[in-house]
Design an enzyme around this catalytic site. Structure first.
Site, short mmCIF file in Angstrom:
data_model
loop_
_atom_site.label_atom_id
_atom_site.label_comp_id
_atom_site.label_asym_id
_atom_site.label_seq_id
_atom_site.Cartn_x
_atom_site.Cartn_y
_atom_site.Cartn_z
N ARG A 1 85.21 45.99 17.04
CA ARG A 1 85.26 45.19 18.27
C ARG A 1 86.28 45.83 19.21
NH1 ARG A 1 82.38 40.70 18.03
NH2 ARG A 1 82.07 39.65 16.04
N ILE B 1 73.40 38.20 16.07
CA ILE B 1 72.86 37.04 15.34
C ILE B 1 72.91 35.80 16.23
CG2 ILE B 1 73.60 37.96 13.10
CD1 ILE B 1 75.70 35.60 13.09
N ASP B 2 73.66 35.86 17.33
CA ASP B 2 73.85 34.66 18.16
C ASP B 2 72.69 34.41 19.12
OD1 ASP B 2 76.34 34.65 16.93
OD2 ASP B 2 77.34 35.66 18.59
N ARG C 1 76.04 12.33 -0.73
CA ARG C 1 77.16 12.75 0.12
C ARG C 1 76.67 13.12 1.53
NH1 ARG C 1 79.84 16.66 -4.43
NH2 ARG C 1 81.45 15.21 -5.12
N GLY D 1 77.46 31.52 15.62
CA GLY D 1 76.74 31.48 16.91
C GLY D 1 77.67 31.67 18.10
N GLU E 1 79.57 26.64 15.11
CA GLU E 1 81.02 26.90 15.05
C GLU E 1 81.71 26.63 16.38
OE1 GLU E 1 81.83 31.01 14.15
OE2 GLU E 1 80.51 31.73 15.73
N ARG F 1 81.55 16.59 2.57
CA ARG F 1 81.88 17.94 2.10
C ARG F 1 81.50 18.95 3.16
NH1 ARG F 1 84.20 15.55 -1.31
NH2 ARG F 1 84.05 15.73 -3.57
N ARG G 1 75.58 37.34 8.38
CA ARG G 1 75.36 38.68 8.97
C ARG G 1 75.01 39.72 7.91
NH1 ARG G 1 80.32 38.86 12.84
NH2 ARG G 1 80.82 40.75 11.69
O1 F6P Z 1 78.76 37.58 17.38
C1 F6P Z 1 78.45 37.50 16.03
C2 F6P Z 1 79.44 36.64 15.31
O2 F6P Z 1 79.08 36.60 13.94
C3 F6P Z 1 79.63 35.24 15.85
O3 F6P Z 1 78.60 34.38 15.47
C4 F6P Z 1 80.97 34.89 15.31
O4 F6P Z 1 81.62 33.94 16.13
C5 F6P Z 1 81.71 36.19 15.34
O5 F6P Z 1 80.73 37.21 15.37
C6 F6P Z 1 82.62 36.45 14.16
O6 F6P Z 1 83.31 37.62 14.42
P1 F6P Z 1 84.14 38.47 13.36
O7 F6P Z 1 83.17 39.20 12.50
O8 F6P Z 1 84.95 39.38 14.21
O9 F6P Z 1 84.92 37.49 12.56
#
Ligand code: F6P
Length: 359
Positions: free
Chosen positions: A75, A136-137, A172, A180, A232, A276, A285
């Protein structure tokens, strides 16, 4: 023609990066058997710091079903791209310098939103760039679909399926937290596919009261368990009203690792329920790409090669209505594709009694 092409994967990985590179290389070599492809390691970092290797056609073999990325990724946040590196170098100049030294005809970048912004910046600075829509988002503006989404959807759905049986056995409430980033596509689809009773998305701020009422409504209908699929990035109505700065501060201060935990505690306080939390996290991923992803990855790769062959640069390869189109990077960079609150899928889900925690 013997083209010289740079290839890199940027940002968070996904299952179908390798399949896309395979599609690209197959289509490029067919047109230009002597083309040279340089693979940059770990995303834009490799382009900045000359970390690359010359790839052979055999490097692209056996990749269709292989998750991750053979090039590695990293990144490099867009914010920091315009800041000098620790040696005072301008990062855009470093990247352009590498492209010039290697005499590259084009750079092909597989990446999501942030990476597309950098691709656009490079294009604005005169580089020939093609971007392929990875994430994946599924939040890239201008394309109906991104490669990575479907494979992650399979994992997320499987997680909800698994939770279903144990939730039923123990009567539960389970919260399954779905990745996402800032959008709810993955949670919406996985929630629907996994039969969640409540789906919470960043685009539809929820009220705790409405979430609890949905659980109680289910109980009144003789269902002893409930499944909540929470994105998330989901926010309560109160959180949604906060300024960006205050919300960020609140998230930084939060003791919990992610949203699902606070929500679980809040529900337990309101109603008598054993709650839970399950967070499939980066499993979403990982592993092999789904068949659908292999198809669209291969198509995106082949279409990227065609754009290179046509010399049509500064474009994102996008899926629209089943077809592939090329859209200017400038039309997509910096924009987010969010779930619309009147998306037909939301309407249909509500018709089935799925709650989005807002009413
Ligand atoms: O953009 C893909 C993603 O998996 C998001 O869904 C998630 O918020 C983020 O990357 C997590 O990033 P990292 O792998 O840097 O923890």
């Amino acid at each position: 023609m013997t083209r010289r092409i740079g290839l890199l994967t940027s940002g968070g990985d996904c299952q179908s990066l390798n399949a896309t590179m395979r599609g690209f290389a197959k289509a490029l070599y067919r047109d230009d058997p002597k083309a040279t492809i340089y693979g940059f390691k770990n995303g834009y970092w490799g382009l900045m710091y000359n970390e690359y290797f010359e790839m052979k056609p055999s490097d692209f073999s056996g990749l269709l079903a292989r998750g991750g990325t053979i090039l590695g990724t990293s990144r490099q946040s867009f914010k920091t791209i315009s800041e000098p590196d620790s040696y005072g170098n301008d990062k855009v100049e470093l990247m352009k310098g590498t492209m010039k030294r290697l005499n590259l005809d084009a750079l092909v970048m597989l990446g999501g939103n942030g990476s597309i912004k950098t691709a656009n910046l490079l294009a604005e600075n005169g580089a020939n760039v093609i971007a392929l829509p990875k994430t994946i988002d599924n939040d890239i503006y201008g394309t109906d679909m991104t490669f990575g989404f479907h494979s992650a959807l399979e994992v997320a759905t499987h997680a909800i399926d698994c939770v279903h049986t144990t939730a039923a056995s123990h009567s539960r409430v389970f919260i399954v937290e779905i990745m996402g980033h800032k959008v709810g596509w993955l949670a919406l689809y996985a929630g629907m596919a996994g039969g969640a009773d409540v789906i919470l998305l960043p685009e539809i701020p929820y009220s705790l009261d409405a979430v609890c009422k949905s659980i109680e409504r289910r109980r009144a209908e003789d269902n002893t368990f409930a499944i909540i699929a929470v994105a998330e990035g989901a926010k309560s109505i109160e959180e949604d009203k906060m300024s960006k700065k205050d919300y960020k501060k609140m998230v930084e201060k939060r003791q919990d690792p992610s949203v699902a935990y606070g929500l679980a505690r809040a529900i337990e306080k309101e109603i008598s329920a054993e709650v839970r939390v399950t967070v499939p996290g980066h499993m979403q991923r990982g592993g092999s790409p789904s068949p659908y992803d292999r198809v669209i990855a291969s198509r995106a790769g082949a279409a990227g090669a065609q754009a290179v062959i046509d010399g049509d640069f500064g474009k994102l390869i996008a899926f629209r209505g089943g077809k592939i189109v090329r859209i200017p990077l400038d039309d997509t960079a910096g924009k987010l594709k969010e779930v619309s609150i009147d998306d037909p899928m939301i309407v249909e889900a509500r018709a089935m009694g799925i709650s989005f925690g807002d009413r």
